[in-house]
Motif scaffolding. Structure first.
Motif, PDB file in Angstrom:
ATOM      1  N   UNK A 268       0.663  -1.103  -0.133  1.00 28.20           N
ATOM      2  CA  UNK A 268      -0.117  -0.105   0.062  1.00 28.20           C
ATOM      3  C   UNK A 268       0.947   1.329   0.025  1.00 28.20           C
ATOM      4  N   UNK A 269       0.398   2.204  -0.661  1.00 27.97           N
ATOM      5  CA  UNK A 269       1.290   3.396  -0.852  1.00 27.97           C
ATOM      6  C   UNK A 269       0.916   4.389   0.386  1.00 27.97           C
ATOM      7  N   UNK A 270       2.031   4.945   0.887  1.00 22.64           N
ATOM      8  CA  UNK A 270       1.939   6.062   2.017  1.00 22.64           C
ATOM      9  C   UNK A 270       2.676   7.043   1.767  1.00 22.64           C
ATOM     10  N   UNK A 271       2.270   8.297   2.369  1.00 20.30           N
ATOM     11  CA  UNK A 271       2.979   9.651   1.958  1.00 20.30           C
ATOM     12  C   UNK A 271       3.458   9.974   3.409  1.00 20.30           C
ATOM     13  N   UNK A 272       4.784   9.680   3.767  1.00 18.18           N
ATOM     14  CA  UNK A 272       5.327  10.040   4.721  1.00 18.18           C
ATOM     15  C   UNK A 272       6.508  10.711   4.602  1.00 18.18           C
ATOM     16  N   UNK A 273       6.782  11.835   5.387  1.00 20.50           N
ATOM     17  CA  UNK A 273       7.921  12.718   5.497  1.00 20.50           C
ATOM     18  C   UNK A 273       8.906  12.041   6.523  1.00 20.50           C
ATOM     19  N   UNK A 274      10.075  11.633   6.347  1.00 17.55           N
ATOM     20  CA  UNK A 274      10.904  10.916   7.378  1.00 17.55           C
ATOM     21  C   UNK A 274      12.179  11.938   7.619  1.00 17.55           C
ATOM     22  N   UNK A 275      12.131  11.911   8.979  1.00 19.35           N
ATOM     23  CA  UNK A 275      13.378  12.802   9.583  1.00 19.35           C
ATOM     24  C   UNK A 275      13.963  11.620  10.718  1.00 19.35           C
ATOM     25  N   UNK A 276      15.276  11.566  10.386  1.00 20.27           N
ATOM     26  CA  UNK A 276      16.074  10.687  11.417  1.00 20.27           C
ATOM     27  C   UNK A 276      16.930  11.240  12.257  1.00 20.27           C
ATOM     28  N   UNK A 277      17.438  10.735  13.181  1.00 17.52           N
ATOM     29  CA  UNK A 277      18.584  11.444  14.110  1.00 17.52           C
ATOM     30  C   UNK A 277      19.350  10.272  14.775  1.00 17.52           C
ATOM     31  N   UNK A 278      20.574  10.770  14.682  1.00 19.74           N
ATOM     32  CA  UNK A 278      21.587   9.816  15.397  1.00 19.74           C
ATOM     33  C   UNK A 278      22.788  10.780  16.423  1.00 19.74           C
ATOM     34  N   UNK A 279      23.483  10.059  17.046  1.00 20.89           N
ATOM     35  CA  UNK A 279      24.830  10.628  17.619  1.00 20.89           C
ATOM     36  C   UNK A 279      25.631  10.056  17.079  1.00 20.89           C
ATOM     37  N   UNK A 280      25.551   9.001  16.324  1.00 17.91           N
ATOM     38  CA  UNK A 280      26.720   8.256  15.635  1.00 17.91           C
ATOM     39  C   UNK A 280      27.153   8.783  14.174  1.00 17.91           C
ATOM     40  N   UNK A 281      28.416   8.342  13.826  1.00 24.88           N
ATOM     41  CA  UNK A 281      28.840   8.599  12.539  1.00 24.88           C
ATOM     42  C   UNK A 281      28.333   7.713  11.541  1.00 24.88           C
ATOM     43  N   UNK A 282      27.214   8.010  10.803  1.00 25.90           N
ATOM     44  CA  UNK A 282      26.606   6.928   9.922  1.00 25.90           C
ATOM     45  C   UNK A 282      27.375   6.641   8.677  1.00 25.90           C
ATOM     46  N   UNK A 283      27.957   7.819   8.163  1.00 33.96           N
ATOM     47  CA  UNK A 283      29.052   7.606   7.081  1.00 33.96           C
ATOM     48  C   UNK A 283      30.103   6.487   7.435  1.00 33.96           C
ATOM     49  N   UNK A 284      30.813   6.794   8.685  1.00 32.46           N
ATOM     50  CA  UNK A 284      31.714   5.893   9.043  1.00 32.46           C
ATOM     51  C   UNK A 284      31.278   4.386   9.115  1.00 32.46           C
ATOM     52  N   UNK A 285      29.933   4.287   9.816  1.00 26.40           N
ATOM     53  CA  UNK A 285      29.583   3.027  10.099  1.00 26.40           C
ATOM     54  C   UNK A 285      29.167   2.563   8.684  1.00 26.40           C
ATOM     55  N   UNK A 286      28.900   3.102   7.625  1.00 25.51           N
ATOM     56  CA  UNK A 286      28.401   2.456   6.315  1.00 25.51           C
ATOM     57  C   UNK A 286      29.687   1.974   5.724  1.00 25.51           C
ATOM     58  N   UNK A 287      30.698   2.588   5.879  1.00 23.27           N
ATOM     59  CA  UNK A 287      32.038   2.217   5.326  1.00 23.27           C
ATOM     60  C   UNK A 287      32.415   0.923   6.001  1.00 23.27           C
TER      61      UNK A 287
END
Length: 467
Positions: A268-287
């Motif tokens: 089913x289609x949904x129309x949602x605006x997503x805001x995420x938050x973190x105290x961690x370095x996601x770029x470093x975690x992704x690497x």
């Protein structure tokens, strides 16, 4: 190159400070008074002005009103902390107590000049009064927070995904709610999810929902939090704690704008605006493969970085006063105010727990207070990390400051550091041991002995009983 103006009438101090700053790559100009600074330079040409508080003719605080956007750092002796706090209220970016060690001065200068450069490079706009009326919980006007306000104001009307980065307790959820409030979705729901608080085995069913019979215990149909946020905003706090399996499903939802409940064959289609938050370095975690790189780039369309409280300068006093007023109102207590030493503690403490810690400290102080004055001894903080005048009114000098600096300092009577040592030893050596004297002065016994030799102060001989 960063350009700094030092305004100090003591030639020894001015020369030593100039040498220290130039050695670390700064361009330094000098003046001996406020008048000389105004007559010789355009204050707007500098990235920072470092001025002594007490100057001949006019106080260093007179430069604040004339410096425009150039920040002014006030230098003051420990005995003049009350004046230093007043300086910050007048608009000084910060103050530093003399005698200061070199590392402290360099760290302070680096922090202030980096924030000033940030202010210039981002061409930060002034936030209108109406914005603050709409967002009454947002307090503070330091340069990093102005940058946050600018990004909130520009990104809120759009539907772009936003990643809020900041230490724990800096107010990430507050910013997410502000974005929602300024968006066209303000009349819809904002659903907040703490990804770290939901067990890994339940996170997918919580986010996406499930059909009756999908697994043991699924006795009814249940909508997920994403579906509940349809046409509104979904705030995913601590997104870095989301399991990789749930990340994959979240990525599909972000790419396709549709979800499928667990156990269902239909989407089913949904129309949602997503805001995420973190105290961690996601770029470093992704690497390192600990966070999906494709999900990181989907979330990181717009990144808003919240500064820690320790980097917000005089905002600390404004936020603390705001909490104090609200707490007194909530507890039906008379309007209270901070003592000068309480203000010193608030502005010199490191605040590892950020705004959340500050709020708890103020609430505790109000509960324990028996008067309208809030003193520093009501704060449940590590006082070893706070710079305060000693309770008997004397100036306490730490071993690091005394050993690493030759700069003159003054107390209330204008004594030099050597004069202060001599007077203190002569006045207290009858009542205190050498160990106690050294501890009180903040030096080692060896250092105390060496100063006695240099100043010609012999140790008091122990009294002996007559034969």
């Amino acid at each position: 190159m960063i350009r700094i103006l030092t305004v100090e009438d003591e030639v020894i101090i001015r020369t030593a400070l100039k040498r220290l700053l130039e050695k670390n790559g700064y361009q330094v100009d000098e003046a001996g008074s406020v008048k000389e600074a105004l007559d010789s330079y355009d204050l707007g040409d500098f990235d920072l002005i470092i001025s002594d508080l007490r100057l001949p003719g006019a106080p260093g605080t007179d430069l604040i009103a004339k410096s425009g956007d150039t920040p002014v750092l006030i230098m003051t002796s420990y005995a003049s902390m009350r004046s230093a706090v007043d300086s910050m209220k007048m608009g000084a970016v910060d103050y530093i107590a003399k005698p200061f060690d070199h590392e402290e001065m360099l760290n302070t200068v680096q922090r202030i000049t980096e924030l000033h450069q940030l202010h210039r490079e981002d061409d930060i706009i002034e936030i209108s009064d109406t914005t603050f009326i709409e967002l009454p919980k947002m307090v503070g006007s330091c340069a990093p927070m102005k940058r946050v306000y600018k990004h909130v104001k520009k990104s809120a009307p759009t539907d772009c995904n936003i990643l809020i980065h900041g230490e724990t307790g800096t107010g990430k959820e507050l910013i997410a709610r502000a974005i929602h409030q300024l968006s066209h979705r303000t009349n819809r729901e904002v659903i907040c999810v703490n990804c770290a608080a939901i067990p890994e085995t339940l996170i997918e069913s919580e986010l996406f929902g499930y059909e009756k019979g999908a697994f043991t215990g699924a006795n009814t149909n249940r909508i997920g939090l994403i579906e509940a946020a349809n046409h509104g905003t979904l705030f995913l706090d601590e997104i870095g704690e989301l399991p990789l399996e749930a990340q994959a499903r979240l990525l599909r939802f972000l790419q396709e704008g549709e979800i499928r409940r667990i156990g269902s064959v239909e989407t089913q289609e949904v129309d949602v605006r997503v805001i995420a938050a973190t105290h961690r370095n996601l770029k470093a975690l992704s690497e390192k493969g600990e966070f999906r790189q494709d999900l990181f780039y989907r979330l990181n369309v717009m990144q808003i970085t919240l500064p820690p409280l320790r980097d917000r300068g005089k905002d600390v006093l404004e936020i603390a006063s705001n909490f104090l007023q609200k707490t007194c109102d909530k507890m039906n207590k008379p309007e209270a105010h901070f003592t000068p030493k309480a203000i010193q503690a608030l502005t010199t403490y490191h605040w590892p727990g950020n705004i959340r810690e500050l709020e708890n400290v103020i609430e505790r102080a109000v509960i324990l207070s028996d008067s309208e004055e809030i003193d520093y001894d009501l704060f449940d903080i590590d006082m070893e990390l706070v710079q305060l005048e000693t309770l008997d009114g004397d100036m306490e000098v730490s071993a690091a400051r005394a050993a690493n600096n030759t700069l003159k300092d003054s107390n209330e009577e204008g004594l030099s550091l050597e004069d202060y040592f001599q007077r203190f030893i002569l006045e207290h050596q009858d009542q205190m041991s050498e160990t106690d004297l050294a501890r009180k002065l903040g030096v080692s016994r060896k250092c105390l002995w060496e100063r006695r030799q240099r100043l010609g102060i012999p140790r008091k001989k122990a009294k002996t009983s007559g034969a």
